[in-house]
Structures are given as C-alpha cells and as structure tokens.
Design an enzyme around this catalytic site. Structure first.
Site, mmCIF file in Angstrom:
data_model
loop_
_atom_site.group_PDB
_atom_site.id
_atom_site.type_symbol
_atom_site.label_atom_id
_atom_site.label_comp_id
_atom_site.label_asym_id
_atom_site.label_seq_id
_atom_site.Cartn_x
_atom_site.Cartn_y
_atom_site.Cartn_z
ATOM 1 N N GLU A 482 0.828 -1.220 0.000
ATOM 2 C CA GLU A 482 0.000 0.000 0.000
ATOM 3 C C GLU A 482 0.860 1.267 0.000
ATOM 4 O O GLU A 482 0.446 2.312 0.487
ATOM 5 C CB GLU A 482 -0.988 0.035 1.174
ATOM 6 N N GLU A 506 -3.850 -11.209 -4.494
ATOM 7 C CA GLU A 506 -4.826 -11.346 -3.416
ATOM 8 C C GLU A 506 -6.234 -10.942 -3.845
ATOM 9 O O GLU A 506 -7.227 -11.415 -3.280
ATOM 10 C CB GLU A 506 -4.388 -10.500 -2.221
#
Length: 704
Positions: A482, A506
């Site tokens: 992130e 994911e």
C-alpha cells in the site's frame, strides 16, 4: 550619442525579449533518440522528443508554480548551457542482470526570471538510447531558500490519439485493473474507487502508450524523494498530458529548501515492446547504493500465514470483536475465536514446510495484538509492533525456526497510522533483532494519519524513504505494501526488496478478481519502476474448498501453469510461494519449479512481448549456467516459439516444461497441467502452447 534612462530600460527589456524569442534551440541525442530544448515566443521553456523521424513528444511546456510570488511559469531567459557525455557500467547488488550500462548525453539548461527577484532554475536532460529523463534543479541562491511548489506545469504533448494502458490517478491507491483505450476515451468515472476518487481524466504513472506508427512509449518518474508522486491529466481532445502532483494536507504540493531538485520525469521509447521491458533508464537515473556492506541483503523465496486469511480459512484477529470492550483490554483474558491463523502450532507447520523445500523464510501476519481494534476507523493507536497474541510464542518460534535453518519474516501493519508507526519503529526494529527477524513487510491499509495526507504525497514519500534508511541501519530488509509505486530507489536502498503498489494476486480471493490480461500489462506499467511482491504460486485455483460457504464461485483467473510462469515474468528478488502447504503437497511435481526457480539473475532476455497480450522472458540464474523461461498470455490461447540461442553453444541441456494441460483454460479447467522433459541446445526451439489465461514455465539445466 546619449540615451535617456527610459530608453536604456526599453532597450534592455526588448533585448531580453528578443533573446527569449530568438535563442537557438539546444539539442541532445543518442542513437535514434533526440531531445530539443527551446524557449517559446512568450519565454516559456519547452522540450520535444523524437525517435528517429517519428515524433514522441511535441513541443511541451516546462515549469513550476510557487506559492512565494513569481515562480518558473515563464517568461524565463536562457543564461547558459552545458553538454556532457557519460558511458560507464555498474553492478547492482541484486537484479535482472549482472551488469548495467549507463550511457547518456546530458544537456543542462540554465534559466532565470528576467525580472526581480531573478530566481534561477536549471533543467537537466539526460538522453539515452531508449529514452529521456529530465528534472528541475534549484541552485542555492539569495532569493530562493525555503519555498513551496504549488504545482508542476510539465507537459507531455503527444502527437496522436495513442492506445493507452491506464489506471485512475488515485492519490491513495494503485490497486486497480487496467483499462485499455484510446487517450480520447480516458474516463475514470465508471470505475469504483478504492481510496481517493480520481478526477475523470487523471491517470497514474507508469503510463504505457502505443502509437499507430509503431512506437511504444512509457511515461513515469525516477528517484522519487522529498516530493509528491506525479499523476497525469489527460486532454482527451488534444492528447496532451499535464503533470498533477499529489497534494499535501494543506493543498500545496511540496515544501522544499534550495539547493534541491525534483525527481526525474522519464520517457522510455522504442519501436519494439521487448526493448521497453529491457530498459534500465529508470535505474540509471537513481543514485548508487548508500549501503556500503550489502552482504546481509539476501534475495529469497518464502511462504507464510497469509493466504489462508484471504480465503477465509483463518483470521488475522485473535478474538471476536462483537462483544468485547477494546479500550484498555487485557488481551490475555480475551476469548479466542478458534480460527486465529498466527498460532504457534500453525506457524511451526509452515516452518517445517519451508525447511523441507529450501525456502528461506516464513511470513506471519496477525501475530500481534490490535487486529480487533482497527476496522478502518482512522484510529491513531492500534498496534505497538512488539506485543504478540497469547497463542503466538515468540521465543519458542524463534528457537524452532533457527533449528530448522529458517527465519521468520516480520509483519508491521500500520493501519495507516504512520505517526504511531514512526514513534514505535526503533522499538519494533530492536524487537526484530532480538528475535532474529531479518525482513519486515509493512502495510498502510486505510486513510493516512496525519489526517489529510495521502499515500502518494510528499509526507508519505519521505516516510517510505526514512523507513528504507532505518531498516538498512538495522540490517533489515523491507517489503512495503500500500505504498507509492516504485521509481528505482531499490538501487539506492537495495534492502528495499519489493513493493506491492498495484493490484496483486490477493484480489482474486475477495473481489471480481484480476482479468487474465492483468499480468501481461503489469510488466509494462507497475514493474517499470521496480520489483513487485505479486504473491504468485496459487495452486488451488478454485477457492471454494477452503471455505465453501464464503468462497462460492471464487477462483484465481489464471491456470496453474501460469502461476508458475509468473515467477519469471513478474520480477522480484522476494518471491512468495503464496498458497497453503497442503495445496502444494497435492502437486509436488509442479511445486518443483518453485523450489528450483531463482530470485536473482545474471542475465535477462525479453523474448516476446506485447502489452495486454503476452510476455515471454528468459533469465539466467545468478552464478550458474541455468536458464528459466516464463511465458504468459491473456484470455486468448497462443502458440509461442522460443529460440534457445541464448544457451551456451555446444552445451547440452535438459529442459523441464511445465505447461497447460490439453484441455486447460483459466475459467473452465485451470488446474490441468502437464510436465515434459526435453534435451535441448542453443540451436533448439521450444514450441509452447498457452491455454486461455494460461502460461508455461521452463527450467533449463546443463547435462553434465
């Protein structure tokens, strides 16, 4: 002859205007790439780029707007320039190749405001055989010490309505699937935002473009330090791109102190797609390693307590969150929920698997208290990064892993409370050293604290660099999730092994998933700036068996063979065998490729590539005469012929081909694969049949 003061002033002003208007263009070039700098009639600085006779960038504006009075919007005057040439070679600590040539012609342009306060600005251009980099430099000067960049005015005026591969210019996330469209059709409005909604025609970099006359153009940046990330605003009528810096909480872009410089703006260009992927332009624009002793930096493969949470087989949190009072909770008295993944027995199972198969590390997520107290509530204090849950025995696991020759990998989810993390980093890294953790995966899920700052703004960019520096000082390797997309800083901080900064594997577990073309676009976009922790290697493609009630209809959008090929096509020195041990134990023959494939290379050959369609790459293992090939396709089946002329002439090899099964496809029969062994030489050609959404992985080892 006598002149009045007024006349003298007029002559001086007209002379400066004439100089601005009549200054001869300056040109730098290398091979087919040429760059021209000029002052427009209004005194605005401009540049243009060509590849041979083809226009890459039409005359485009340069400049910056400052908060403290007149900036560098123009008019400016040219006060001088210098030209130099560099041609040297350097060796990365780890990477895709053993040696990197750094060959460019540099043009430095000196500019000045023609009127008070007469601030000075330099623009430095570097022209490589595969593109151009340029940046703004602010010399030390009396009238520019502390200053604020309101916005950057850099333009990339394109000559036509190119095909573009883009994601929204979100200030807080890169986790989108790519849209392929003409520039005229860029529109982020229909796309569901993850964090900060992008403006309708604002896109992220790296931006990949393809022209109708056969040019491949990639626009990005290099060496992003002490400055916000650059997005691009698209003019859908003129096909011009204008820089958009991610704002700070105050609304401005960057707070600087001279002498200083911006990141490099990069334009990679070629008339063939493989050359774009082979470019080292961005790496060459970054500074050499700041770490003197790099012997402790170890590229590696790992497994981890991670995927089982994504597929709803286990949880990050230790206790249920519905009926507990979190403030001041005594964690030892909480009632466990019965499916906490990071428990001592389960972690030992992963350690055993890693030891058996020669994997260096085991990542453990959800080991530390605080997961019940999060839920994206924009909360300042959630994690302390040193307190384990009651069922995670730090000392016992440290000793168990050491006895097996395996290391544990730390996980620091910050919950985006970065001020909290920065206060606790010293203690967290001491804790890691005391318990033999050599690497950390950081996470920044949620809205950033300090509130109002963005993931990709200057404040956070500085945090990521500080974290790379602090982990390096503690001999810790780091993998950031992130975070802002990379810009080649892994050359400067080689302990910064990887980033996520894109839509990873994911997403196949808990969303609409990644379309089959996704992995054929990422090398041309996200990976241009550096390695990605994509987490490949999922074998149980259909996710229902892990939790039938919650995973109904969910699956990974590739074949099993393509998951193997990703270890070659998606470069990273930190590669995860992302599935559960029991999934691999059902396919030990296919898992052999993951055991064998290296993560550090002496040579890389981009054999076949077309963004959005297919990628085929061959890599030579570090220090060994072994080669590995990965070939992937989009939703279309393809036949790829791979010449093995990169092999040593006269040497015989055994090629083990891990291919899609005859009836395989990503959506109907994804787990069908076949393994074949062939004797090959440098004169051989492999014929790889790729299923829809499929791929092939090949190991090539010398026959002794």
């Amino acid at each position: 002859m006598k002149y009045s003061v007024f006349a003298v002033v007029l002559l001086l002003l007209s002379g400066r205007e004439a100089a601005a208007q009549n200054a001869a263009p300056l040109t730098a070039r290398l091979d087919k790439v040429s760059l021209t700098f000029a002052l427009a009639p209004n005194g605005q600085p401009t540049y243009a780029v060509q590849y041979g006779s083809k226009i890459v960038v039409k005359p485009s504006r340069l400049g910056l707007a400052l908060a403290e009075g007149p900036g560098f919007e123009g008019p400016l005057e040219l006060t001088g320039s210098e030209m130099s040439n560099v041609d040297d070679t350097w060796q990365p600590v780890w990477g895709e190749v053993k040696n990197i040539r750094n060959h460019y012609q540099q043009l430095t342009v000196h500019l000045r405001q023609p009127q008070a306060p007469n601030r000075r600005l330099d623009v430095v251009f570097r022209v490589f055989a595969d593109g151009v980099g340029f940046r703004y430099e602010f010399p030390r000067q009396p009238n520019l010490t502390y200053f604020t960049v309101q916005q950057e005015l850099t333009e990339f005026n394109l000559p036509a309505n190119h095909k573009a591969f883009w994601i929204p210019g979100d200030y807080d996330s890169n986790e989108y699937t790519y849209t392929t469209s003409r520039l005229s059709a860029v529109d982020t409005t229909p796309i569901e935002a993850i964090q900060e909604k992008a403006a309708p025609t604002r896109v992220q970099t790296p931006l990949m473009l393809k022209s109708d006359d056969g040019l491949y153009v990639n626009i990005h940046e290099a060496a992003l330090v002490n400055y916000p990330a650059m997005m691009l605003n698209v003019d859908t009528r003129t096909f011009g791109l204008t820089s958009q810096l991610v704002p700070a909480a105050t609304g401005t872009a960057a707070y600087l102190q001279a002498p200083e410089h911006t990141p490099w703006r990069t334009i990679v260009v070629s008339d063939n797609a493989p050359a774009v992927l082979a470019s080292k332009l961005i790496l060459n624009l970054n500074e050499p390693s700041k770490i003197d002793d790099t012997s402790w930096i170890k590229p590696q493969k790992f497994v981890g307590v991670w995927w089982e949470m994504h597929v709803n087989k286990a949880s990050w949190n230790y206790a249920d969150t519905s009926n507990i009072k979190l403030a001041g909770t005594d964690w030892t008295k909480l009632q466990p929920n019965g499916h906490h993944g990071a428990n001592t027995a389960n972690v030992k199972r992963y350690i055993d698997f890693a030891a058996k198969h020669g994997l260096a590390s085991v990542l453990v997520e959800g080991w530390n208290v605080g997961w019940e107290d999060w839920a994206n509530n924009w909360k300042e204090e959630v994690f302390d990064f040193v307190t384990p849950y009651p069922d995670f025995d730090v000392t016992e696991l440290q000793q168990y892993a050491a006895a097996k020759g395996v290391q544990l990998m730390m996980h620091h989810e910050t919950s985006a409370s970065v001020t909290n993390y920065e206060r606790r980093q010293d203690a967290a890294y001491r804790f890691m050293q005391a318990h033999d953790y050599a690497a950390v995966k950081t996470g920044y899920v949620g809205r950033i604290i300090p509130r109002g700052e963005h993931h990709d703004g200057q404040w956070m960019v500085n945090h990521y660099v500080r974290t790379a520096q602090q982990t390096a000082a503690n001999h810790i390797m780091v993998d950031m999730h992130e975070a802002v997309r990379p810009t080649g800083l892994h050359r400067t901080y080689p302990n910064w092994l990887a980033n996520e900064a894109a839509r990873g594997n994911e997403f196949n577990a808990w969303s609409a998933g990644n379309p089959p073309e996704h992995e054929t676009i990422l090398p041309f976009t996200r990976l241009m700036g550096g390695p990605m922790d994509y987490t490949p290697g999922i074998f149980q493609i259909n996710l229902e068996p892990w939790n039938p009630a919650r995973n109904q209809g969910k699956q990974v959008h590739t074949t099993l063979a393509k998951q193997l090929a990703l270890y070659v096509t998606m470069y990273s020195p930190l590669q995860m065998a992302a599935d559960l041990p029991e999934a691999y134990e059902q396919h030990p023959d296919a898992f052999r490729f993951i055991e064998d494939v290296p993560v550090d290379w002496d040579d890389t050959r981009i054999l076949l590539a077309e963004p959005g369609d297919y990628v085929t790459i061959a890599r030579q293992a570090k220090g060994r005469d072994e080669w590995y090939v990965g070939s992937i396709t989009d939703e279309n089946a393809r036949r790829q012929e791979v010449k093995l002329d990169f092999l040593t002439p006269g040497q015989r090899y055994e090629a083990t081909i891990y291919a899609d099964g005859k009836a395989a496809s990503w959506n109907k029969n994804p787990m069908a694969y076949q393994i074949q062994k062939l004797k090959v030489t440098s004169k051989s050609t492999l014929k790889l049949q790729l299923a829809p959404g499929g791929g092939a992985a090949v190991s090539i080892k010398p026959i002794k």
